[in-house]
Design an enzyme around this catalytic site. Structure first.
Site, PDB file in Angstrom:
ATOM      1  N   SER A 100       0.941  -1.263  -0.001  1.00  0.00           N
ATOM      2  CA  SER A 100      -0.113   0.034  -0.049  1.00  0.00           C
ATOM      3  C   SER A 100       0.864   1.226  -0.016  1.00  0.00           C
ATOM      4  O   SER A 100       1.776   1.435  -0.960  1.00  0.00           O
ATOM      5  CB  SER A 100      -1.064  -0.047   1.175  1.00  0.00           C
ATOM      6  N   ASP A 139     -10.144  -3.428  -5.267  1.00  0.00           N
ATOM      7  CA  ASP A 139      -9.719  -2.768  -4.279  1.00  0.00           C
ATOM      8  C   ASP A 139     -10.217  -1.210  -4.667  1.00  0.00           C
ATOM      9  O   ASP A 139     -10.215  -0.628  -5.530  1.00  0.00           O
ATOM     10  CB  ASP A 139      -8.115  -2.563  -4.541  1.00  0.00           C
ATOM     11  N   HIS A 185      -8.491  -4.103  -0.929  1.00  0.00           N
ATOM     12  CA  HIS A 185      -6.964  -3.763  -0.466  1.00  0.00           C
ATOM     13  C   HIS A 185      -5.888  -4.423   0.424  1.00  0.00           C
ATOM     14  O   HIS A 185      -5.038  -4.303   0.438  1.00  0.00           O
ATOM     15  CB  HIS A 185      -7.037  -2.214   0.237  1.00  0.00           C
TER      16      HIS A 185
HETATM   17  C1  MLT Z   1      -1.247   5.809  -0.110  1.00  0.00           C
HETATM   18  O1  MLT Z   1      -1.784   7.214   0.440  1.00  0.00           O
HETATM   19  O2  MLT Z   1       0.070   5.564  -0.436  1.00  0.00           O
HETATM   20  C2  MLT Z   1      -2.068   4.870  -0.820  1.00  0.00           C
HETATM   21  O3  MLT Z   1      -3.466   5.733  -0.916  1.00  0.00           O
HETATM   22  C3  MLT Z   1      -2.297   4.085  -0.108  1.00  0.00           C
HETATM   23  C4  MLT Z   1      -2.874   4.169   1.378  1.00  0.00           C
HETATM   24  O4  MLT Z   1      -3.771   4.345   1.576  1.00  0.00           O
HETATM   25  O5  MLT Z   1      -1.957   4.265   2.251  1.00  0.00           O
END
Ligand code: MLT
Length: 206
Positions: free
Chosen positions: A106, A156, A187
């Site tokens: 992520s 996701d 996700h």
């Molecule tokens: C991010 O902010 O890198 C992406 O949206 C994934 C997350 O939720 O951290």
């Protein structure tokens, strides 16, 4: 003297030349992905920093303005800072700088993708779970010696499939060897992600 620039981190020495650079998701910390790293490669060393950008007290690797909308200046600065930490940690812990494989989930996958695009010399390979385009670099990097595996969730809601596919296109355009797998999941990370990533790591990077 600790590696500079400093990050709170864990280092677990391994038996092989490979080091997995473990990059957690939003709200995670340096301990989160240690079991995942051990599952992916029980012989590798593990280097696991904690992101320094806090969002309501939750660690991340860079600031975002809202979900999926990144603070690009902060992202660039923090990508270079993390890359400099990895270079200096390699010297400090005497690990092979040519055998560093990022494993990010992520937010951690997004900064790993940013490192591939802005500091292509630092990583030899990357496993990106739930990644999207972090930024568009001013200059196309040369990723001809980089191998990348991407695991995406077809349901996701945080990472749009179109952005993951766009990232694949950018990496391939920079000559990286990219494998992408879509899973019937959201996700969250699934055991299928881990099994296929481990197979890929054993087969194509060894
Ligand atoms: C991010 O902010 O890198 C992406 O949206 C994934 C997350 O939720 O951290």
């Amino acid at each position: 003297m600790r590696p500079q620039p400093d990050f709170i981190h864990e280092f677990v020495p391994g038996k092989s030349r490979r080091t997995l650079l473990l990059l957690h998701g939003t709200g995670g910390n340096e301990r989160d992905l240690i079991p995942l790293g051990q599952e992916l490669d029980p012989n590798a060393s593990l280097l696991s920093p904690r992101g320094k950008a806090l969002e309501n007290g939750r660690p991340r690797f860079f600031r975002r303005l809202s979900e999926g909308v990144f603070d690009l200046e902060d992202l660039k600065t923090r990508t270079h800072e993390l890359a400099d930490f990895v270079v200096s940690a390699a010297e400090h812990y005497k690990i092979d700088p040519k055998e560093i494989v990022a494993v990010g989930y992520s937010n951690g996958a997004n900064i790993a993708a940013s490192m591939l695009l802005l500091r292509p010399e630092v990583l030899s390979a990357a496993i990106l779970f739930r990644a999207m385009v972090p930024l568009v670099p001013e200059r196309k990097p040369n990723l001809s010696s980089a191998r990348v595996w991407i695991g995406a969730g077809s349901d996701d809601r945080i990472i749009p499939a179109s952005s993951t596919k766009e990232l694949v296109g950018m990496l391939r355009d920079a000559s990286a060897d990219v494998t992408i797998r879509f899973f019937q999941s959201g996700h969250e990370l699934t055991s299928d992600d881990v099994d296929l990533a481990r197979e890929w790591l054993t087969r194509s990077v060894d």
